[in-house]
Design a protein around this motif. Structure first.
Motif, PDB file in Angstrom:
ATOM      1  N   GLY A 138       4.462   8.606 -26.948  1.00 38.57           N
ATOM      2  CA  GLY A 138       3.991   8.260 -25.864  1.00 38.57           C
ATOM      3  C   GLY A 138       5.229   7.459 -25.343  1.00 38.57           C
ATOM      4  N   ALA A 139       4.934   6.819 -24.056  1.00 35.82           N
ATOM      5  CA  ALA A 139       5.833   6.075 -23.304  1.00 35.82           C
ATOM      6  C   ALA A 139       6.437   4.632 -24.068  1.00 35.82           C
ATOM      7  CB  ALA A 139       5.564   5.833 -22.013  1.00 35.82           C
ATOM      8  N   VAL A 140       5.768   4.041 -24.762  1.00 34.99           N
ATOM      9  CA  VAL A 140       6.227   2.810 -25.441  1.00 34.99           C
ATOM     10  C   VAL A 140       7.031   3.196 -26.630  1.00 34.99           C
ATOM     11  CG1 VAL A 140       5.393   1.201 -26.931  1.00 34.99           C
ATOM     12  CG2 VAL A 140       4.360   1.390 -25.068  1.00 34.99           C
ATOM     13  N   ILE A 141       6.749   3.938 -27.441  1.00 36.25           N
ATOM     14  CA  ILE A 141       7.859   4.159 -28.820  1.00 36.25           C
ATOM     15  C   ILE A 141       8.968   5.104 -27.935  1.00 36.25           C
ATOM     16  CG2 ILE A 141       8.027   5.714 -30.666  1.00 36.25           C
ATOM     17  CD1 ILE A 141       6.296   2.982 -30.991  1.00 36.25           C
ATOM     18  N   GLY A 142       8.703   5.932 -27.006  1.00 36.27           N
ATOM     19  CA  GLY A 142       9.966   6.655 -26.403  1.00 36.27           C
ATOM     20  C   GLY A 142      10.876   5.928 -25.608  1.00 36.27           C
ATOM     21  N   ALA A 143      10.411   4.655 -25.026  1.00 37.76           N
ATOM     22  CA  ALA A 143      11.418   3.807 -24.368  1.00 37.76           C
ATOM     23  C   ALA A 143      12.280   3.119 -25.195  1.00 37.76           C
ATOM     24  CB  ALA A 143      10.383   2.705 -23.854  1.00 37.76           C
ATOM     25  N   HIS A 144      11.714   2.880 -26.387  1.00 37.38           N
ATOM     26  CA  HIS A 144      12.954   2.375 -27.563  1.00 37.38           C
ATOM     27  C   HIS A 144      13.818   3.399 -28.226  1.00 37.38           C
ATOM     28  CE1 HIS A 144      11.030  -1.686 -26.533  1.00 37.38           C
ATOM     29  NE2 HIS A 144       9.952  -1.166 -26.807  1.00 37.38           N
ATOM     30  N   ALA A 145      13.284   4.647 -28.358  1.00 34.16           N
ATOM     31  CA  ALA A 145      13.765   5.616 -29.113  1.00 34.16           C
ATOM     32  C   ALA A 145      14.782   6.293 -28.420  1.00 34.16           C
ATOM     33  CB  ALA A 145      13.060   6.280 -30.124  1.00 34.16           C
ATOM     34  N   GLY A 146      14.226   6.724 -27.066  1.00 36.36           N
ATOM     35  CA  GLY A 146      15.079   7.610 -26.260  1.00 36.36           C
ATOM     36  C   GLY A 146      14.758   9.207 -26.409  1.00 36.36           C
ATOM     37  N   GLN A 147      15.069   9.788 -25.388  1.00 38.56           N
ATOM     38  CA  GLN A 147      15.031  11.208 -25.484  1.00 38.56           C
ATOM     39  C   GLN A 147      15.800  11.822 -26.644  1.00 38.56           C
ATOM     40  OE1 GLN A 147      15.739  13.361 -21.936  1.00 38.56           O
ATOM     41  NE2 GLN A 147      15.041  15.322 -22.451  1.00 38.56           N
ATOM     42  N   GLY A 148      15.222  12.913 -27.240  1.00 31.95           N
ATOM     43  CA  GLY A 148      15.926  13.511 -28.512  1.00 31.95           C
ATOM     44  C   GLY A 148      15.311  12.781 -29.732  1.00 31.95           C
ATOM     45  N   LEU A 149      14.308  11.931 -29.540  1.00 31.99           N
ATOM     46  CA  LEU A 149      13.730  11.637 -31.118  1.00 31.99           C
ATOM     47  C   LEU A 149      13.139  12.679 -31.736  1.00 31.99           C
ATOM     48  CD1 LEU A 149      12.376   9.178 -32.976  1.00 31.99           C
ATOM     49  CD2 LEU A 149      10.640   9.382 -31.046  1.00 31.99           C
ATOM     50  N   LEU A 150      13.210  12.637 -33.268  1.00 31.71           N
ATOM     51  CA  LEU A 150      12.663  13.679 -33.983  1.00 31.71           C
ATOM     52  C   LEU A 150      12.287  12.815 -35.324  1.00 31.71           C
ATOM     53  CD1 LEU A 150      11.837  16.642 -34.206  1.00 31.71           C
ATOM     54  CD2 LEU A 150      13.980  16.872 -35.513  1.00 31.71           C
ATOM     55  N   GLY A 151      11.182  12.856 -35.802  1.00 31.63           N
ATOM     56  CA  GLY A 151      10.743  12.255 -36.861  1.00 31.63           C
ATOM     57  C   GLY A 151       9.652  12.833 -37.539  1.00 31.63           C
ATOM     58  N   ILE A 152       9.400  12.470 -38.790  1.00 27.51           N
ATOM     59  CA  ILE A 152       8.369  12.721 -39.639  1.00 27.51           C
ATOM     60  C   ILE A 152       7.688  11.928 -40.348  1.00 27.51           C
ATOM     61  CG2 ILE A 152       7.622  14.245 -41.790  1.00 27.51           C
ATOM     62  CD1 ILE A 152      10.307  16.015 -41.153  1.00 27.51           C
ATOM     63  N   VAL A 153       6.138  11.827 -40.526  1.00 29.75           N
ATOM     64  CA  VAL A 153       5.403  10.483 -41.089  1.00 29.75           C
ATOM     65  C   VAL A 153       4.750  11.491 -42.286  1.00 29.75           C
ATOM     66  CG1 VAL A 153       3.239   9.541 -40.941  1.00 29.75           C
ATOM     67  CG2 VAL A 153       4.717   9.569 -39.036  1.00 29.75           C
ATOM     68  N   VAL A 154       4.779  10.821 -43.501  1.00 26.11           N
ATOM     69  CA  VAL A 154       4.485  11.271 -44.766  1.00 26.11           C
ATOM     70  C   VAL A 154       3.591  10.401 -45.126  1.00 26.11           C
ATOM     71  CG1 VAL A 154       4.983  12.317 -47.053  1.00 26.11           C
ATOM     72  CG2 VAL A 154       6.727  12.513 -44.999  1.00 26.11           C
ATOM     73  N   VAL A 155       2.397  10.912 -45.356  1.00 22.61           N
ATOM     74  CA  VAL A 155       1.311  10.107 -46.173  1.00 22.61           C
ATOM     75  C   VAL A 155       0.834  10.862 -47.581  1.00 22.61           C
ATOM     76  CG1 VAL A 155      -0.863   8.798 -46.472  1.00 22.61           C
ATOM     77  CG2 VAL A 155       0.469   9.096 -44.183  1.00 22.61           C
ATOM     78  N   PRO A 156       1.847  10.509 -48.707  1.00 19.33           N
ATOM     79  CA  PRO A 156       1.476  11.295 -49.921  1.00 19.33           C
ATOM     80  C   PRO A 156      -0.257  11.164 -50.469  1.00 19.33           C
ATOM     81  CG  PRO A 156       3.429   9.781 -50.137  1.00 19.33           C
ATOM     82  CD  PRO A 156       2.754   9.616 -48.789  1.00 19.33           C
ATOM     83  N   ARG A 157      -0.554  11.916 -51.186  1.00 13.61           N
ATOM     84  CA  ARG A 157      -2.019  11.608 -51.565  1.00 13.61           C
ATOM     85  C   ARG A 157      -1.995  10.510 -52.305  1.00 13.61           C
ATOM     86  NH1 ARG A 157      -4.522  16.822 -54.620  1.00 13.61           N
ATOM     87  NH2 ARG A 157      -4.671  17.573 -52.550  1.00 13.61           N
ATOM     88  N   ARG A 158      -1.100  10.243 -53.189  1.00 16.92           N
ATOM     89  CA  ARG A 158      -0.903   8.937 -53.923  1.00 16.92           C
ATOM     90  C   ARG A 158       0.704   8.623 -53.836  1.00 16.92           C
ATOM     91  NH1 ARG A 158      -1.942  13.157 -57.543  1.00 16.92           N
ATOM     92  NH2 ARG A 158      -4.214  12.589 -57.640  1.00 16.92           N
ATOM     93  N   ALA A 159       0.847   7.595 -54.257  1.00 16.55           N
ATOM     94  CA  ALA A 159       2.349   6.991 -54.106  1.00 16.55           C
ATOM     95  C   ALA A 159       3.164   7.765 -54.742  1.00 16.55           C
ATOM     96  CB  ALA A 159       2.317   5.342 -54.517  1.00 16.55           C
ATOM     97  N   ALA A 160       4.472   8.280 -53.903  1.00 16.71           N
ATOM     98  CA  ALA A 160       5.440   8.888 -54.467  1.00 16.71           C
ATOM     99  C   ALA A 160       6.117   7.977 -55.335  1.00 16.71           C
ATOM    100  CB  ALA A 160       6.264   9.217 -53.454  1.00 16.71           C
TER     101      ALA A 160
END
Length: 312
Positions: free
Chosen positions: A261-283
């Motif tokens: 959305g606009a809040v995160i996008g305002a700081h990262a800018g257009q072109g942001l690409l990211g991945i969130v990872v939540v392992p089943r248990r700590a990597a």
């Protein structure tokens, strides 16, 4: 009535899911020139992208007021909730956590528990969903808080941006770190470490950035991880990255794709690409980077610098 779960608009939960699960969302504020509105409700990514293209237009964001949280907490308790667990984006990136803490002190720290996810987007969102699952199962406030903190402790966030200028101007990275991505034709890769944005690598092309994000996510995920791909104005790249993740990680429990959305996008800018990872248990290599902070309204929050694109 079970424990009520509250979060903020930067969780970027899939459309309709918050209402379906009974999650209360307190929006951050966005200002595009003279126009102000609530993140996600009044101003979305399309309006933000248009505003960012206008170099003469000032873009700012701001935290919710403590009063906004007080209203939501009291509404939930008046409706019969036995307590409230309020889960928010990293306090190293925003004053939102502190606003929630102040509200909890006013409403009653014995009734409202505050969790710093030390994450953003679905790194926050998966912690919120874990809290909601625990609440729906009848857990008390302490156990709901623990469920959110457990997921947050396993979360890893990797992302690339076209440049670091907006993050620097907003105080999200220091001037020294900003130099990391100043060379022409360099795509900086970053991650969250203890809730802070930190440089990780730099590559020469967008294609290479996507490949490195993929490799980092696969290494962190293990079997049965929850995943999310986020972008701003890069839908095709995000869908391609998600398809490659599905090929590399067929055992993933969940894989969501969404535009921030606009809040995160305002700081990262257009072109942001990211991945969130939540392992089943700590990597094995996860270390303490994503360890969450939980608070029952008794500890003071920290401030955040405000400059250029700023959020308090």
């Amino acid at each position: 009535m079970p424990v009520a779960v509250v979060t903020d608009s930067t969780a970027y939960l899939p459309a309709g899911l918050a209402a379906e699960r009974g999650i209360r969302v307190v929006p951050l504020e966005v200002r595009l020139g003279d126009r102000s509105g609530r993140d996600g409700d009044d101003i979305g990514p399309a309006e933000l992208i248009t505003a960012l293209a206008d170099k003469t237009l000032a873009v700012h964001t701001s935290r919710p007021t403590p009063a906004a949280f007080v209203d939501v907490y009291r509404e939930a308790l008046d409706a019969g909730a036995t307590g409230v667990v309020s889960v928010h984006l990293s306090r190293e990136l925003s004053g939102t956590w502190d606003a929630a803490r102040l509200a909890a002190e006013e409403v009653g720290p014995d009734r409202v528990r505050i969790v710093d996810s030390r994450a953003v987007a679905m790194g926050l969102g998966y912690a919120v969903l874990a809290a909601c699952d625990a609440a729906d199962a009848g857990a008390d406030g302490a156990d709901v808080e623990d469920a959110a903190a457990d997921v947050a402790s396993r979360c890893r966030v990797f992302f690339s941006v076209d440049n670091l200028e907006r993050l620097r101007r907003g105080g999200r990275i220091g001037a020294a770190a900003a130099l990391f991505g100043t060379a022409l034709a360099v795509k900086p890769l970053l991650h969250l470490s203890e809730g802070r944005i930190m440089p990780l690598e730099k590559v020469r092309t967008s294609a290479r950035a996507a490949q490195r994000l993929l490799d980092l996510a696969v290494a962190a995920a293990g079997e049965g991880a929850d995943l999310a791909v986020h972008h701003l104005g890069a839908a095709a790249r995000a869908e391609d990255l998600a398809a490659r993740l599905r090929e590399r990680l067929p055992s993933a429990a969940r894989l969501l794709v969404s535009e921030v959305g606009a809040v995160i996008g305002a700081h990262a800018g257009q072109g942001l690409l990211g991945i969130v990872v939540v392992p089943r248990r700590a990597a094995p290599d996860a270390g303490p980077d994503a360890a969450p902070v939980v608070d029952q309204g008794s500890r003071a929050g920290d401030g955040t610098a405000e400059a250029g694109v700023a959020e308090r």
